[in-house]
Enzyme design. Structure first.
Site: not given
Ligand code: WQD
Length: 340
Positions: A32, A58, A82, A85, A100, A125, A150, A154, A232
């Site tokens: 989108n 979208d 899509a 994030k 979304n 993630s 977020y 996931k 990380r």
């Protein structure tokens, strides 16, 4: 074999599309353009010398998605990127993220369950682990209460897919749990294009090094780690892209693959913020302007992957080093600024 890549003009999606084209898959992208530029399509073609099909759509547009799937009934696999994030934005605007990231997944799954055979790769993630009790973290580590909406999308996304795959034997899915994607394609034609102020460490570093940002703030040096800064698992986006193709091919080729699997996609090595900075300074051959400030709300101390499952089941391992990833990020930043 026609593969649908949703969000295929984004950072990770574009790198996966390049790999799929190189392996002679027919690719159709829907995006989108909320967080990607249409120029990426041309750059994918410059790299792959082939042009994927593209439709601006979208995934929340239920009717639009239905007519898309009517038009492309020969899709054999789907890689679903899509989604929104940005961790911080999701805390500020949770409904944007739930609407979304979850509505689009539900509408996509409603199309997939109509197919005679559906194969799905889901972009998940390492955030699902929160601060794992044991490091390196394995796929069977407990999923913890998400630190952000977020991360929650996931976790919920994986559960939705698992529930559907349980009752739709014609559907198989793999969730790839990314650690920290960094780097860019060696051509410097595609890479990470954060809109506005970068939230992630590496784009902020490269924008500071090129003079777009005054100074990097290091969020805390009082963590229980070797140098006090958070750790990380930074994985080169090129290695990450390769993992998507390997996972997809597992589902396309293996009829008796489990209906739902998760895989950690990381290097298996933890790097602290200060280690990333010193490695970058070596790559850019210049000191980086940074200061230590307080911790960022919601950050965890350390996360790095146990990648044994991806190695034994997928036959995938990361190949590129932190230094190579940072060098590619730096080359990309310089190219983007020079082309502005
Ligand atoms: C890395 C480290 C920061 C910026 C998140 C999501 C993950 C994925 C990647 C989407 C941390 C420190 C950062 C800065 C800093 N998102 N840092 N100064 O938070 O590990 O992961 O982004 O795909 O799902 O959870 O990544 O790059 O924001 O931070 O000191 O300006 O760098 O505190 O220790 P994170 P990050």
């Amino acid at each position: 074999m026609k593969i649908l890549v949703t969000g295929g003009l984004g950072y990770i999606g574009s790198h996966v599309v390049v790999d799929l084209l190189a392996k002679d898959y027919e690719v159709v992208i829907i995006d989108n353009l909320a967080n990607a530029s249409i120029d990426v399509l041309e750059n994918i073609e410059k790299i792959a010398h082939k042009k994927p099909m593209f439709e601006e759509l979208d995934v929340r547009d239920k009717a639009g998605l239905q007519s898309f799937f009517k038009k492309h009934q020969d899709i054999t696999g789907v890689i679903h990127f899509a989604a929104s994030k940005a961790v911080g934005e999701s805390v500020e605007n949770p409904l944007l993220y739930y609407e979304n990231n979850l509505n689009s997944l539900v509408y996509l799954l409603q199309e997939l369950e109509k197919m005679p055979q559906a194969r799905l790769i889901f972009s998940s993630s390492c955030t699902v682990y929160g601060q794992a009790d044991v490091l390196p973290v394995t796929e069977d580590a407990p999923v913890k209460t998400a630190e952000s909406p977020y991360g929650n999308t996931k976790q919920i996304g994986e559960e939705i897919i698992q529930d559907v795959c349980k009752v739709r034997p014609a559907m198989k899915a793999i969730a790839l749990r990314y650690f920290n994607p960094i780097g860019a394609h060696e051509s410097a034609l595609i890479g990470e294009l954060p809109l506005g102020t970068p939230q992630n460490l590496v784009p902020y570093i490269t924008q500071t090094a090129i003079g777009l940002r005054e100074q990097l703030s290091v969020y805390g040096d009082d963590y229980n780690t070797a140098d006090g800064t958070a750790v990380r698992d930074y994985i080169h986006v090129v290695d990450l892209a390769a993992a998507h193709v390997v996972a997809l091919e597992r589902l396309l080729k293996l009829d008796d693959a489990p209906n739902f699997e998760t895989f950690n996609i990381g290097t298996g090595k933890g790097s602290s913020v200060l280690e990333v900075i010193t490695t970058f300074e070596k790559v850019s051959n210049a000191p980086l302007n940074y200061k230590i400030v307080g911790r960022r709300e919601g950050d965890i101390t350390a996360a790095y992957a146990n990648t044994d499952k991806a190695a034994t089941v997928l036959g995938w391992k990361s190949k590129l080093t932190l230094e190579e990833a940072l060098a590619s990020s730096w080359k990309w930043e310089q190219q983007v600024r020079n082309s502005k």
